[in-house]
Write an enzyme that holds these catalytic residues in place. Structure first.
Site, PDB file in Angstrom:
ATOM      1  N   SER A 118       0.840  -1.186   0.000  1.00 48.99           N
ATOM      2  CA  SER A 118       0.000   0.000   0.000  1.00 48.99           C
ATOM      3  C   SER A 118       0.874   1.234   0.000  1.00 48.99           C
ATOM      4  CB  SER A 118      -0.899   0.018   1.253  1.00 48.99           C
ATOM      5  OG  SER A 118      -1.586   1.250   1.384  1.00 48.99           O
ATOM      6  N   TYR A 170      -1.634  -0.543  10.256  1.00 48.32           N
ATOM      7  CA  TYR A 170      -1.740  -0.880   8.837  1.00 48.32           C
ATOM      8  C   TYR A 170      -0.497  -0.422   8.084  1.00 48.32           C
ATOM      9  CZ  TYR A 170      -3.702  -1.155   4.118  1.00 48.32           C
ATOM     10  OH  TYR A 170      -3.923  -1.446   2.798  1.00 48.32           O
TER      11      TYR A 170
END
Length: 251
Positions: A140, A153
Site C-alpha cells: 500500500s 496498517y
C-alpha cells in the site's frame, strides 16, 4: 483476452471482493487457472460454482499456519503445479495510537505479514520446481507514507515491502521474481475503517482532492492490470519492486 497468463497456475488470497475480485477476473480473462483462498466461504463457493472448472475455492483461515500449508498443497495438487502467488488478502484496523487495542495490532500483522511469509514458505518447493515463477504481494502507499489512525496498517504494509525486497534477492537464483503493488486511495469498502476515523466520506474526498494530483480515487479495476503484468512473462526482468498506483500522490 490476450492469453498473457495462459498456463499460469495461480494461488490468489483474498480474491472474493474488492480489488481481489478484480484481480481474479483479470487473471481468468488472461487465461490463468486460479485457486482462490479466502475465509469467506459463501462468496468463495459461489465464485467456484460460477467460474468452474478454472477456479477452485479453498476456505482458509490465514491466522492458522496448518491451514495455510494445507491450502498450498491442495492448490498444487489440483493444478498440477504452482508458479504464481498473488498475496492480496489483508485487513485494515484503524485507530489512534493510544486507542487501538494491542490485539488489533497483532491481528493486523498476523494477516498482513505473517500469513504472506507462511504462504511463500509453504509454496517455495513448488515455485522452485516451476523453473520460473512470480510472487506479487499487496502492499500500500501507506507502507511508504503513513497517516493518522493507520499506524498498524502502515507498519504492516511497510513490512510487506521489506519482505518483497528480501524474498526477491534470496529467490532470484531460482528464477522466482517477487514484487509488490502499492495502491493509494482506491474506492472500495476496504477503506471504511480509515474513512470513519477521518470523519466520513466528505473528509476523505477533501484529502484526495488535495493530495492526489489526478484529483480522484481509483477503481479496483485500475489496480488489477498491474498484477497481471507482474505475473506475466512481460515482466520477466522486473523483481524487488514496490510499484505505486496512486494518481501521483507519492512524489
Amino acid at each position: 483476452m490476450t492469453d498473457r497468463l495462459r498456463g499460469k497456475r495461480v494461488l490468489l488470497t483474498g480474491g472474493v471482493a474488492n480489488i481481489g475480485l478484480e484481480i481474479l477476473q483479470a487473471f481468468l480473462a488472461e487465461g490463468a487457472t486460479v485457486t482462490l483462498v479466502d475465509i469467506d466461504a459463501t462468496r468463495g463457493e459461489a465464485l467456484e460454482r460460477e467460474l468452474a472448472p478454472r477456479v477452485r475455492f479453498i476456505r482458509t483461515d490465514l491466522t492458522d499456519a496448518s491451514q495455510i500449508a494445507a491450502a498450498v498443497d491442495a492448490a498444487q495438487d489440483w493444478m498440477g503445479g504452482l508458479d504464481t502467488l498473488v498475496l492480496n488478502a489483508g485487513i485494515q484496523l484503524s485507530g489512534a495510537i493510544d486507542e487501538l487495542p494491542v490485539e488489533k495490532w497483532d491481528l493486523t500483522f498476523t494477516i498482513n505479514v505473517r500469513a504472506n511469509y507462511l504462504l511463500v514458505r509453504a509454496a517455495l518447493p513448488h515455485l522452485k520446481a516451476a523453473g520460473k515463477a512470480s510472487v506479487v504481494m499487496m502492499s500500500s502507499l501507506a507502507g511508504k507514507r503513513g497517516g493518522p489512525g493507520i499506524t498498524a496498517y502502515s507498519a504492516s504494509k511497510a513490512a510487506v515491502i521489506g519482505m518483497t525486497n528480501s524474498f526477491a534477492l534470496e529467490l532470484a537464483p531460482h528464477g522466482i521474481r517477487v514484487n509488490a503493488v502499492c495502491p493509494g486511495w482506491i474506492d472500495t469498502p476496504f477503506n471504511k475503517p480509515i474513512i470513519d476515523f477521518m470523519g466520513g466520506r466528505g473528509a476523505q474526498d477533501t484529502l484526495v482532492a488535495r493530495a492526489v494530483p489526478l484529483g480522484r480515487q481509483a477503481s479496483p479495476a485500475e489496480v488489477a492490470p498491474m498484477f497481471v503484468f507482474l505475473a506475466s512473462d512481460e515482466a520477466s526482468y522486473i523483481t524487488a519492486q514496490a510499484i505505486n498506483i496512486d494518481g501521483g500522490a507519492y512524489n
